[in-house]
Design an enzyme around this catalytic site. Structure first.
Site, PDB file in Angstrom:
ATOM      1  N   PHE A 102     -13.794  -4.301  -1.299  1.00 47.67           N
ATOM      2  CA  PHE A 102     -14.562  -3.739  -2.376  1.00 47.67           C
ATOM      3  C   PHE A 102     -15.902  -3.772  -1.756  1.00 47.67           C
ATOM      4  CE2 PHE A 102     -11.515  -5.205  -6.065  1.00 47.67           C
ATOM      5  CZ  PHE A 102     -10.296  -4.009  -5.501  1.00 47.67           C
ATOM      6  N   PRO A 103     -16.255  -3.247  -0.528  1.00 42.51           N
ATOM      7  CA  PRO A 103     -17.322  -3.600   0.205  1.00 42.51           C
ATOM      8  C   PRO A 103     -18.596  -2.743  -0.581  1.00 42.51           C
ATOM      9  CG  PRO A 103     -16.116  -1.645   1.408  1.00 42.51           C
ATOM     10  CD  PRO A 103     -15.151  -2.512   0.129  1.00 42.51           C
ATOM     11  N   LEU A 104     -18.098  -1.777  -1.603  1.00 34.34           N
ATOM     12  CA  LEU A 104     -19.357  -1.220  -2.362  1.00 34.34           C
ATOM     13  C   LEU A 104     -19.063  -1.502  -3.749  1.00 34.34           C
ATOM     14  CD1 LEU A 104     -18.972   2.399  -0.866  1.00 34.34           C
ATOM     15  CD2 LEU A 104     -20.667   0.510  -0.245  1.00 34.34           C
ATOM     16  N   GLY A 105     -18.345  -2.541  -4.048  1.00 34.61           N
ATOM     17  CA  GLY A 105     -18.299  -2.877  -5.594  1.00 34.61           C
ATOM     18  C   GLY A 105     -17.609  -1.915  -6.185  1.00 34.61           C
ATOM     19  N   LEU A 127     -16.957  -3.896 -12.832  1.00 35.30           N
ATOM     20  CA  LEU A 127     -17.319  -4.406 -11.349  1.00 35.30           C
ATOM     21  C   LEU A 127     -18.978  -3.870 -11.066  1.00 35.30           C
ATOM     22  CD1 LEU A 127     -14.446  -4.765  -9.060  1.00 35.30           C
ATOM     23  CD2 LEU A 127     -15.440  -6.600 -10.528  1.00 35.30           C
ATOM     24  N   TYR A 133       1.033  -1.271  -0.139  1.00 37.98           N
ATOM     25  CA  TYR A 133       0.137   0.110  -0.045  1.00 37.98           C
ATOM     26  C   TYR A 133       0.981   1.203  -0.043  1.00 37.98           C
ATOM     27  CZ  TYR A 133      -4.162  -2.676   1.234  1.00 37.98           C
ATOM     28  OH  TYR A 133      -5.038  -3.724   1.159  1.00 37.98           O
TER      29      TYR A 133
END
Length: 297
Positions: free
Chosen positions: A209-212, A218, A54
């Site tokens: 990616f909790p909201l895509g 995606l 990161y």
């Protein structure tokens, strides 16, 4: 109603943590990055997710500077990929056992600790991202043997898995798995059976990616009319509704939304106060799930 805390690797943590992937956006503003992380801790965050790749170790360095000995923050990192500055994809696969060990050593150095509390083994079996080739096609058992050795040596405390399949988790259970990190959201729920196994085995589920929508192609939770309608009715943002659904969906979900903006940080953490009645939850549950299997490389 959701609970505010959950068990993770023998600790009780807030279900809303912080993912450090976005700290790299502040690489030219190091003081702001440190202040942002301090603000997260002031707001009750005690679970921070990071990786050596990161920001090409910048996130780890900020965590090292920002955290104090009395903060009692659970820092979770990952191995299986290394930084790749200048590459078309900014990370390269590092799946071989000796590479996993080297990555653990790199994280120990950049975080300035003698032991990593939890280390996720980033597999390349499922979800969006890279797929292994050549000498990077490594058997899970060989990787788990190395991770277990590192745990026995005291270099890591607990083992997690990322981008893992249902069969992969079943194979790994005897090694003792603390968490699973897979791409998962209200619009991409392919791993529902995997989530159910984690609930049964008391393994933390930490969706990325909790909201895509992190990669082109995606699905995005914030594109869903039902999400917008619920957000309007509750005076929240669509992003907050997408995150809140995850907290309501299963008791072992821990969220690690990332941001480089203090106001966005506060909005993310405010999700803990959002509640759904049965009808609203049913509306969100009815959203169609689509594939999140997008390849890179």
């Amino acid at each position: 109603m959701t609970t505010a805390t959950a068990s993770f690797a023998g600790r009780t943590v807030s279900r809303l943590g912080y993912g450090a992937a976005q700290l790299g956006r502040l690489s030219e503003r190091r003081d702001d990055a440190v202040a942002l992380l301090r603000r997260a801790i002031e707001l009750g965050v005690n679970h921070v997710d990071t990786a050596e790749f990161y920001g090409f170790s910048f996130a780890n360095e900020v965590i090292r500077e920002a955290l104090r000995s009395d903060d009692d923050v659970l820092v979770v990192t990952k191995v299986g990929a290394d930084p790749n500055p200048g590459g078309r994809v900014p990370l390269r696969m590092a799946q071989r056992p000796e590479q996993l060990r080297a990555s653990v050593e790199d994280n120990l150095r950049s975080l300035g600790v003698d032991r990593l509390a939890v280390v996720n083994l980033r597999r390349l079996d499922s979800g969006p991202g890279l797929r292994p080739e050549g000498d990077q096609m490594v058997d899970l058992d060989a990787q788990l043997a190395e991770m277990t050795a590192l745990r026995d040596e005291g270099k890591i405390g607990a083992i997690g898995l990322s981008c893992v399949t249902l069969d992969g988790l079943r194979r790994a259970l005897p090694a003792g798995i603390a968490c699973v990190q897979n791409a998962y959201s209200v619009v991409a729920r392919e791993d529902e059976d995997l989530l159910r196994l984690c609930v049964a085995e008391e393994i933390a589920w930490v969706p990325f990616f909790p909201l895509g929508g992190a990669f082109p192609g995606l699905p995005k939770a914030t594109d869903e009319p039902a999400v917008h309608a619920v957000a309007e009715s509750l005076g929240a943002t669509p992003s907050q509704i997408g995150l809140a659904w995850l907290l309501h969906h299963a008791p072992n979900v821990l969220l690690i939304p990332g941001t480089a903006d203090p106001a966005h940080l506060e909005a993310n953490l405010a999700v803990a106060g959002i509640t759904f009645d049965d009808a609203t939850l049913a509306t969100l549950d009815a959203i169609e799930s689509r594939s999140n299997d997008v390849r890179l490389g």
